[in-house]
Scaffold this motif. Structure first.
Motif, PDB file in Angstrom:
ATOM      1  N   MET A   1      23.350   5.841  -8.899  1.00 47.11           N
ATOM      2  CA  MET A   1      24.475   6.600  -9.395  1.00 47.11           C
ATOM      3  C   MET A   1      24.967   7.491  -8.245  1.00 47.11           C
ATOM      4  SD  MET A   1      24.695   8.761 -12.926  1.00 47.11           S
ATOM      5  CE  MET A   1      23.749  10.175 -12.439  1.00 47.11           C
ATOM      6  N   ASP A   2      26.278   7.533  -8.115  1.00 44.05           N
ATOM      7  CA  ASP A   2      26.883   8.265  -7.004  1.00 44.05           C
ATOM      8  C   ASP A   2      28.073   9.066  -7.544  1.00 44.05           C
ATOM      9  OD1 ASP A   2      27.797   9.130  -4.535  1.00 44.05           O
ATOM     10  OD2 ASP A   2      28.315   7.140  -3.800  1.00 44.05           O
ATOM     11  N   ILE A   3      28.004  10.390  -7.429  1.00 40.75           N
ATOM     12  CA  ILE A   3      29.067  11.277  -7.888  1.00 40.75           C
ATOM     13  C   ILE A   3      29.593  12.021  -6.664  1.00 40.75           C
ATOM     14  CG2 ILE A   3      29.685  13.198  -9.408  1.00 40.75           C
ATOM     15  CD1 ILE A   3      28.607  10.621 -10.854  1.00 40.75           C
ATOM     16  N   ARG A   4      30.907  11.940  -6.440  1.00 39.87           N
ATOM     17  CA  ARG A   4      31.512  12.613  -5.286  1.00 39.87           C
ATOM     18  C   ARG A   4      32.733  13.403  -5.746  1.00 39.87           C
ATOM     19  NH1 ARG A   4      32.048   7.428  -1.214  1.00 39.87           N
ATOM     20  NH2 ARG A   4      30.115   6.401  -1.889  1.00 39.87           N
ATOM     21  N   VAL A   5      32.761  14.661  -5.396  1.00 41.10           N
ATOM     22  CA  VAL A   5      33.934  15.507  -5.612  1.00 41.10           C
ATOM     23  C   VAL A   5      34.331  15.950  -4.211  1.00 41.10           C
ATOM     24  CG1 VAL A   5      34.830  17.596  -6.695  1.00 41.10           C
ATOM     25  CG2 VAL A   5      33.138  16.205  -7.894  1.00 41.10           C
ATOM     26  N   GLN A   6      35.513  15.536  -3.772  1.00 41.23           N
ATOM     27  CA  GLN A   6      35.862  15.687  -2.362  1.00 41.23           C
ATOM     28  C   GLN A   6      37.353  15.888  -2.158  1.00 41.23           C
ATOM     29  OE1 GLN A   6      34.259  11.735  -1.525  1.00 41.23           O
ATOM     30  NE2 GLN A   6      36.317  11.028  -0.942  1.00 41.23           N
ATOM     31  N   THR A   7      37.709  16.400  -1.002  1.00 43.70           N
ATOM     32  CA  THR A   7      39.120  16.534  -0.639  1.00 43.70           C
ATOM     33  C   THR A   7      39.613  15.304   0.121  1.00 43.70           C
ATOM     34  OG1 THR A   7      38.509  17.703   1.393  1.00 43.70           O
ATOM     35  CG2 THR A   7      39.087  19.056  -0.521  1.00 43.70           C
ATOM     36  N   GLU A   8      38.706  14.627   0.799  1.00 48.86           N
ATOM     37  CA  GLU A   8      39.083  13.522   1.677  1.00 48.86           C
ATOM     38  C   GLU A   8      39.529  12.290   0.901  1.00 48.86           C
ATOM     39  OE1 GLU A   8      35.755  14.600   1.565  1.00 48.86           O
ATOM     40  OE2 GLU A   8      36.104  16.221   2.980  1.00 48.86           O
ATOM     41  N   PRO A   9      40.499  11.554   1.465  1.00 50.64           N
ATOM     42  CA  PRO A   9      40.851  10.250   0.887  1.00 50.64           C
ATOM     43  C   PRO A   9      39.654   9.299   1.009  1.00 50.64           C
ATOM     44  CG  PRO A   9      42.408  10.893   2.628  1.00 50.64           C
ATOM     45  CD  PRO A   9      41.287  11.887   2.631  1.00 50.64           C
ATOM     46  N   PHE A  10      39.686   8.228   0.258  1.00 52.07           N
ATOM     47  CA  PHE A  10      38.614   7.234   0.321  1.00 52.07           C
ATOM     48  C   PHE A  10      39.228   5.845   0.396  1.00 52.07           C
ATOM     49  CE2 PHE A  10      39.451   8.390  -4.061  1.00 52.07           C
ATOM     50  CZ  PHE A  10      39.638   7.174  -4.693  1.00 52.07           C
ATOM     51  N   SER A  11      38.452   4.925   0.918  1.00 53.88           N
ATOM     52  CA  SER A  11      38.880   3.532   0.989  1.00 53.88           C
ATOM     53  C   SER A  11      38.227   2.766  -0.155  1.00 53.88           C
ATOM     54  CB  SER A  11      38.459   2.919   2.331  1.00 53.88           C
ATOM     55  OG  SER A  11      38.574   1.513   2.272  1.00 53.88           O
TER      56      SER A  11
END
Length: 145
Positions: A1-11
């Motif tokens: 399980m992977d949870i990411r809260v971020q400002t950066e764009p993602f591919s």
């Protein structure tokens, strides 16, 4: 399980390329990517959250999805900060033995993120700025779970 809260764009391609790798009992991967859309002159959206609280809340609901649908893997990415129309705002991916579970779990997570995840959104347009209020249809969608 992977949870990411971020400002950066993602591919999306890069994220999905690594998602579920190493598990040989996965029969389905479902993904959804949300895009900021222009709803009548939107120039930008600012998304705020409380670090730590937001990740914990999303982790709890993702853990529920993992258990409820016997998922092999689950991913949630949600961006914050300033976004403009056309930017990716979020992504959900689920992996399971069967497609029905992967689809249902992804919909469950998307409905939760839309109506309950602790983010605050302010939209800026030709008439100024306005906080985004909860919508009845989003609550209705969540009520089916």
């Amino acid at each position: 399980m992977d949870i990411r809260v971020q400002t950066e764009p993602f591919s999306v391609g890069d994220v999905l390329d690594g998602f579920g790798k190493g598990s040989h009992d996965i029969g389905a991967v479902v993904s959804f990517t949300g895009i900021v859309r222009d709803t009548g002159g939107l120039t930008r959206m600012v998304i705020e959250h409380y670090p730590g609280m937001t990740e914990r809340a999303i982790n709890e609901i993702a853990s529920e999805a993992m258990e409820r649908w016997s998922l092999a893997d689950c991913l949630v990415i949600h961006r914050h900060g300033t976004l403009v129309p056309g930017d990716q705002i979020m992504m959900v991916a689920t992996a399971s033995r069967h497609r029905a579970a992967a689809f249902e779990a992804a919909e469950f997570l998307m409905d939760y993120l839309k109506s309950r995840a602790p983010f605050w959104k302010k939209e800026f347009g030709p008439d100024g700025a306005e906080w985004v209020a909860a919508k009845d249809e989003d609550e209705d969608a969540l009520s089916r779970w």
